[in-house]
Design a protein around this motif. Structure first.
Motif, PDB file in Angstrom:
ATOM      1  N   ALA A 236       0.742  -1.168   0.217  1.00 39.64           N
ATOM      2  CA  ALA A 236       0.244   0.390  -0.224  1.00 39.64           C
ATOM      3  C   ALA A 236       0.807   1.165   0.043  1.00 39.64           C
ATOM      4  O   ALA A 236       0.717   2.458  -0.813  1.00 39.64           O
ATOM      5  N   THR A 237       1.908   0.953   0.614  1.00 36.67           N
ATOM      6  CA  THR A 237       2.481   2.119   0.619  1.00 36.67           C
ATOM      7  C   THR A 237       3.511   2.798  -0.170  1.00 36.67           C
ATOM      8  O   THR A 237       3.732   3.708  -0.896  1.00 36.67           O
ATOM      9  N   ILE A 238       3.642   1.935  -1.202  1.00 39.06           N
ATOM     10  CA  ILE A 238       4.533   2.022  -2.643  1.00 39.06           C
ATOM     11  C   ILE A 238       4.562   2.643  -2.862  1.00 39.06           C
ATOM     12  O   ILE A 238       4.204   2.914  -4.196  1.00 39.06           O
ATOM     13  N   GLY A 239       2.765   1.022  -3.393  1.00 36.91           N
ATOM     14  CA  GLY A 239       1.767   1.850  -4.367  1.00 36.91           C
ATOM     15  C   GLY A 239       1.763   3.076  -4.049  1.00 36.91           C
ATOM     16  O   GLY A 239       1.003   3.828  -5.791  1.00 36.91           O
ATOM     17  N   VAL A 240       1.585   3.853  -3.094  1.00 33.95           N
ATOM     18  CA  VAL A 240       0.730   5.816  -3.221  1.00 33.95           C
ATOM     19  C   VAL A 240       1.860   6.066  -3.895  1.00 33.95           C
ATOM     20  O   VAL A 240       1.449   7.553  -4.548  1.00 33.95           O
ATOM     21  N   VAL A 241       3.108   5.986  -3.599  1.00 32.95           N
ATOM     22  CA  VAL A 241       4.055   6.491  -3.938  1.00 32.95           C
ATOM     23  C   VAL A 241       3.954   6.810  -5.482  1.00 32.95           C
ATOM     24  O   VAL A 241       4.463   7.882  -6.307  1.00 32.95           O
ATOM     25  N   GLY A 242       4.030   5.747  -5.595  1.00 30.89           N
ATOM     26  CA  GLY A 242       3.379   5.746  -7.213  1.00 30.89           C
ATOM     27  C   GLY A 242       2.897   6.605  -7.917  1.00 30.89           C
ATOM     28  O   GLY A 242       2.611   6.958  -8.970  1.00 30.89           O
ATOM     29  N   TYR A 243       0.902   6.446  -7.234  1.00 30.41           N
ATOM     30  CA  TYR A 243       0.075   7.205  -7.537  1.00 30.41           C
ATOM     31  C   TYR A 243       0.697   8.593  -7.929  1.00 30.41           C
ATOM     32  O   TYR A 243       0.357   9.388  -8.047  1.00 30.41           O
ATOM     33  N   LEU A 244       1.389   9.491  -6.753  1.00 33.00           N
ATOM     34  CA  LEU A 244       1.974  11.073  -6.580  1.00 33.00           C
ATOM     35  C   LEU A 244       2.751  10.913  -7.927  1.00 33.00           C
ATOM     36  O   LEU A 244       2.856  12.142  -8.515  1.00 33.00           O
ATOM     37  N   VAL A 245       3.825  10.166  -8.627  1.00 31.91           N
ATOM     38  CA  VAL A 245       4.556  10.337  -9.260  1.00 31.91           C
ATOM     39  C   VAL A 245       4.412  10.035 -10.352  1.00 31.91           C
ATOM     40  O   VAL A 245       4.249  10.923 -11.266  1.00 31.91           O
ATOM     41  N   VAL A 246       2.991   9.004 -10.934  1.00 27.01           N
ATOM     42  CA  VAL A 246       2.204   9.186 -12.171  1.00 27.01           C
ATOM     43  C   VAL A 246       1.458  10.487 -12.235  1.00 27.01           C
ATOM     44  O   VAL A 246       1.202  11.181 -13.207  1.00 27.01           O
ATOM     45  N   ALA A 247       0.804  10.983 -11.097  1.00 29.29           N
ATOM     46  CA  ALA A 247       0.440  12.458 -11.328  1.00 29.29           C
ATOM     47  C   ALA A 247       0.947  13.257 -11.640  1.00 29.29           C
ATOM     48  O   ALA A 247       0.572  14.262 -12.423  1.00 29.29           O
ATOM     49  N   PHE A 248       1.765  13.818 -11.470  1.00 31.32           N
ATOM     50  CA  PHE A 248       3.089  14.396 -11.766  1.00 31.32           C
ATOM     51  C   PHE A 248       3.354  14.152 -12.918  1.00 31.32           C
ATOM     52  O   PHE A 248       3.722  15.580 -13.704  1.00 31.32           O
ATOM     53  N   ALA A 249       3.681  13.162 -13.555  1.00 30.91           N
ATOM     54  CA  ALA A 249       4.099  12.982 -14.595  1.00 30.91           C
ATOM     55  C   ALA A 249       3.013  13.206 -15.738  1.00 30.91           C
ATOM     56  O   ALA A 249       3.044  14.057 -17.001  1.00 30.91           O
ATOM     57  N   ALA A 250       1.919  13.203 -15.409  1.00 30.31           N
ATOM     58  CA  ALA A 250       0.967  13.489 -16.193  1.00 30.31           C
ATOM     59  C   ALA A 250       0.300  15.234 -16.505  1.00 30.31           C
ATOM     60  O   ALA A 250       0.782  15.830 -17.214  1.00 30.31           O
ATOM     61  N   ILE A 251       0.652  15.555 -14.951  1.00 31.95           N
ATOM     62  CA  ILE A 251       0.905  17.242 -15.074  1.00 31.95           C
ATOM     63  C   ILE A 251       1.901  17.836 -15.999  1.00 31.95           C
ATOM     64  O   ILE A 251       1.226  18.642 -16.477  1.00 31.95           O
TER      65      ILE A 251
ATOM     66  N   GLN B 118      -7.417  14.000 -25.565  1.00 32.12           N
ATOM     67  CA  GLN B 118      -6.038  13.357 -24.788  1.00 32.12           C
ATOM     68  C   GLN B 118      -6.069  14.450 -23.406  1.00 32.12           C
ATOM     69  O   GLN B 118      -5.598  13.742 -22.452  1.00 32.12           O
ATOM     70  N   TRP B 119      -6.929  15.550 -23.445  1.00 28.94           N
ATOM     71  CA  TRP B 119      -7.138  16.378 -22.305  1.00 28.94           C
ATOM     72  C   TRP B 119      -7.983  15.883 -21.293  1.00 28.94           C
ATOM     73  O   TRP B 119      -7.189  15.264 -20.025  1.00 28.94           O
ATOM     74  N   VAL B 120      -9.109  15.624 -21.866  1.00 24.39           N
ATOM     75  CA  VAL B 120     -10.242  14.890 -20.699  1.00 24.39           C
ATOM     76  C   VAL B 120      -9.089  13.516 -20.113  1.00 24.39           C
ATOM     77  O   VAL B 120      -9.481  13.400 -19.031  1.00 24.39           O
ATOM     78  N   ILE B 121      -8.225  12.908 -20.493  1.00 27.20           N
ATOM     79  CA  ILE B 121      -8.168  11.905 -20.178  1.00 27.20           C
ATOM     80  C   ILE B 121      -6.805  11.586 -19.191  1.00 27.20           C
ATOM     81  O   ILE B 121      -7.007  10.969 -17.698  1.00 27.20           O
ATOM     82  N   SER B 122      -6.014  12.852 -19.348  1.00 24.40           N
ATOM     83  CA  SER B 122      -5.038  13.408 -18.440  1.00 24.40           C
ATOM     84  C   SER B 122      -5.572  13.560 -17.416  1.00 24.40           C
ATOM     85  O   SER B 122      -5.373  13.442 -16.223  1.00 24.40           O
ATOM     86  N   LEU B 123      -6.768  14.868 -17.144  1.00 20.91           N
ATOM     87  CA  LEU B 123      -7.476  15.489 -15.900  1.00 20.91           C
ATOM     88  C   LEU B 123      -8.094  14.003 -15.420  1.00 20.91           C
ATOM     89  O   LEU B 123      -7.982  14.503 -13.433  1.00 20.91           O
ATOM     90  N   GLY B 124      -8.846  13.529 -16.447  1.00 18.08           N
ATOM     91  CA  GLY B 124      -9.037  12.177 -15.668  1.00 18.08           C
ATOM     92  C   GLY B 124      -8.236  11.789 -14.507  1.00 18.08           C
ATOM     93  O   GLY B 124      -8.299  10.554 -13.708  1.00 18.08           O
ATOM     94  N   LEU B 125      -7.324  11.066 -15.536  1.00 19.38           N
ATOM     95  CA  LEU B 125      -5.797  10.210 -14.713  1.00 19.38           C
ATOM     96  C   LEU B 125      -5.698  11.165 -13.090  1.00 19.38           C
ATOM     97  O   LEU B 125      -5.239  10.389 -12.109  1.00 19.38           O
ATOM     98  N   ILE B 126      -5.608  12.335 -13.445  1.00 17.20           N
ATOM     99  CA  ILE B 126      -4.995  13.213 -12.304  1.00 17.20           C
ATOM    100  C   ILE B 126      -5.673  13.174 -10.691  1.00 17.20           C
ATOM    101  O   ILE B 126      -5.644  12.881 -10.076  1.00 17.20           O
ATOM    102  N   VAL B 127      -7.278  12.766 -11.230  1.00 18.86           N
ATOM    103  CA  VAL B 127      -8.374  12.743 -10.423  1.00 18.86           C
ATOM    104  C   VAL B 127      -8.447  11.699  -9.568  1.00 18.86           C
ATOM    105  O   VAL B 127      -8.563  11.628  -8.538  1.00 18.86           O
ATOM    106  N   SER B 128      -7.789  10.563 -10.882  1.00 15.91           N
ATOM    107  CA  SER B 128      -8.362   9.249 -10.341  1.00 15.91           C
ATOM    108  C   SER B 128      -7.408   8.984  -9.626  1.00 15.91           C
ATOM    109  O   SER B 128      -7.056   8.649  -8.416  1.00 15.91           O
TER     110      SER B 128
END
Length: 443
Positions: free
Chosen positions: A97-112, A284-294
């Motif tokens: 769970a802990t390493i997984g949430v690190v991945g979530y933060l990383v991919v969110a900022f990759a999408a930004i 593409q923008w819609v999906i990227s925004l959806g990724l960040i929220v998700s």
């Protein structure tokens, strides 16, 4: 002290669904197309669909056969197979769970970064730059404060975010349905261009499909906070069914929009590339925004799970006693702080090493294999011990076989990696046991 705040069926279901449907779904088309052809993907989803429903059935029946056991992953393993097995399950799940949430933060900022980066100016990159580290750290401690204020408020915010992130996924499925071409879907169904045996293709899909279903146990982990015990199993099954429909639809429809080789060549999040192919840059923008929220919604879910496990384990002597202390809102500050500090250290390592989301997925998924297997094995033990009906026995046996299959499919590297990460946990376990014995003898 106030009683822990209680969560209803809708919010519990949203937690289960949100923790599963996070970053993985947006990269799922490319991840699957990269390792398997259509026939192997169909086989992989069939195995996963049956296996994950059996696992959901284990959580459902255990919540009814053993309603007095709260905490799920840890307490099932401990009650069924002893303190050491319980701790290993808790430690493995907490690290996942802990390493997984690190991945979530990383991919969110990759999408930004996909919005703001240019070839001349890379600000967020793959989520592993200094600006990304600062932004990730700010979100980390903001969520820490939110969860510290109470699980119920955090769960309600997660419910709203879950509803928001479903919209772009539904839009994608509708557009992909209209753009679907049977000829494209049926081209090279066996994946001969991969030059990989069929069984290896199927095995290659296993850790991917397991990763996107990690979180199935969310309602069980938070079972002590459920308003009604019957809601625990219902929330688990409903969340799994909704997620399974989404995953299979998105994976298969994508292979009818573009060829397998073209989908495999997309950059992640590959759903954004598919949307650009179907509807241009707006999609593409819609999906990227959806990724960040998700991703941020899933991050909130997983932080709650991560903070709950050490607290539950500490109540039984597997973690140091101070992790069991809760504030007036029913949150363990020590457990939450341990999780947040660990996430912060992992973010520092990600920035220094330049590693990305895919590496974190491999590490996180490898740690959940043993805990999931022990859940199925415990139902087998209970079902035969209590002479339960044969359908309950079959569910336990099927889930156990699925767990063994996952361990086999993961391969030697994943097993070695998870073994190495379990070693420091054993040191914590034996230290905690000694302290608890000393306190018991002193009283």
């Amino acid at each position: 002290m106030q009683q822990p705040q209680k969560i209803g069926l809708t919010t519990l279901t949203a937690l289960v669904f949100s923790s599963m449907v996070g970053a993985g779904i947006f990269s799922l088309p490319q991840n699957m197309a990269e390792v398997a052809g259509v026939d192997a993907i169909l086989t992989g989803w069939l195995i996963t669909g049956v296996g994950i429903l059996l696992l959901a059935g284990c959580f459902l029946h255990l919540s009814r056969l053993k309603p007095e056991l709260d905490g799920g992953i840890y307490t099932y393993a401990r009650t069924g197979f002893g303190d050491t097995a319980g701790f290993l399950s808790a430690w493995g799940y907490w690290l996942c769970a802990t390493i997984g949430v690190v991945g979530y933060l990383v991919v969110a900022f990759a999408a930004i970064g996909a919005f703001v980066d240019t070839p001349q100016s890379v600000i967020f990159g793959d989520g592993n730059t200094l600006p990304a580290f600062i932004g990730e750290s700010l979100i980390l401690w903001a969520v820490h404060y939110l969860v510290l204020r109470g699980i119920k408020q955090a769960a309600f915010i997660n419910l709203l975010a879950t509803l928001a992130k479903c919209l772009p996924l539904i839009v994608f499925i509708v557009l992909a349905y209209w753009a679907f071409e049977p000829a494209t879907f049926n081209f090279d169904r066996a994946g001969q261009s991969l030059q990989t045996p069929f069984i290896e293709q199927v095995k290659g899909t296993m850790l991917i499909t397991l990763w996107v279903f990690t979180g199935i146990e969310g309602a069980i982990v938070l079972s002590v906070r459920a308003k009604r015990r019957n809601d625990i199993g219902k929330a688990t099954c409903l969340g799994v069914i909704f997620a399974l429909i989404l995953y299979v639809s998105i994976t298969l429809l994508s292979l009818g929009v573009m060829s397998r080789a073209d989908v495999a060549a997309l950059n992640n999040p590959s759903m954004a590339g598919l949307m650009a192919h179907m509807s241009g840059s707006l999609g593409q923008w819609v999906i990227s925004l959806g990724l960040i929220v998700s991703v941020l919604a899933s991050y909130l879910s997983w932080i709650m799970y991560s903070a709950e496990v050490p607290c539950t384990a500490a109540q039984h002597g597997a973690f140091p006693r101070f992790f069991a202390r809760q504030n007036e809102q029913g949150t363990s500050p020590a457990s939450l702080t341990l999780t947040s500090v660990t996430v912060q250290l992992c973010l520092v390592l990600i920035m220094w090493t330049g590693e990305s989301y895919n590496t974190l997925v491999l590490i996180s998924t490898s740690m959940i294999l043993i805990p999931y297997f022990l859940v199925g094995a415990y139902l087998v033990k209970i079902a035969f011990g209590q002479a339960a009906s044969w359908n309950i026995k079959a569910i336990g046996l099927g889930a156990s076989l699925y767990g063994l299959w996952l361990i086999y499919a993961a391969g030697l590297n994943a097993l070695v990696l998870s073994t190495l990460l379990y070693i420091p946990g054993l040191m914590v376990f034996y230290y905690s046991r000694r302290k608890h014995r000393q306190l018991a003898s002193a009283t």
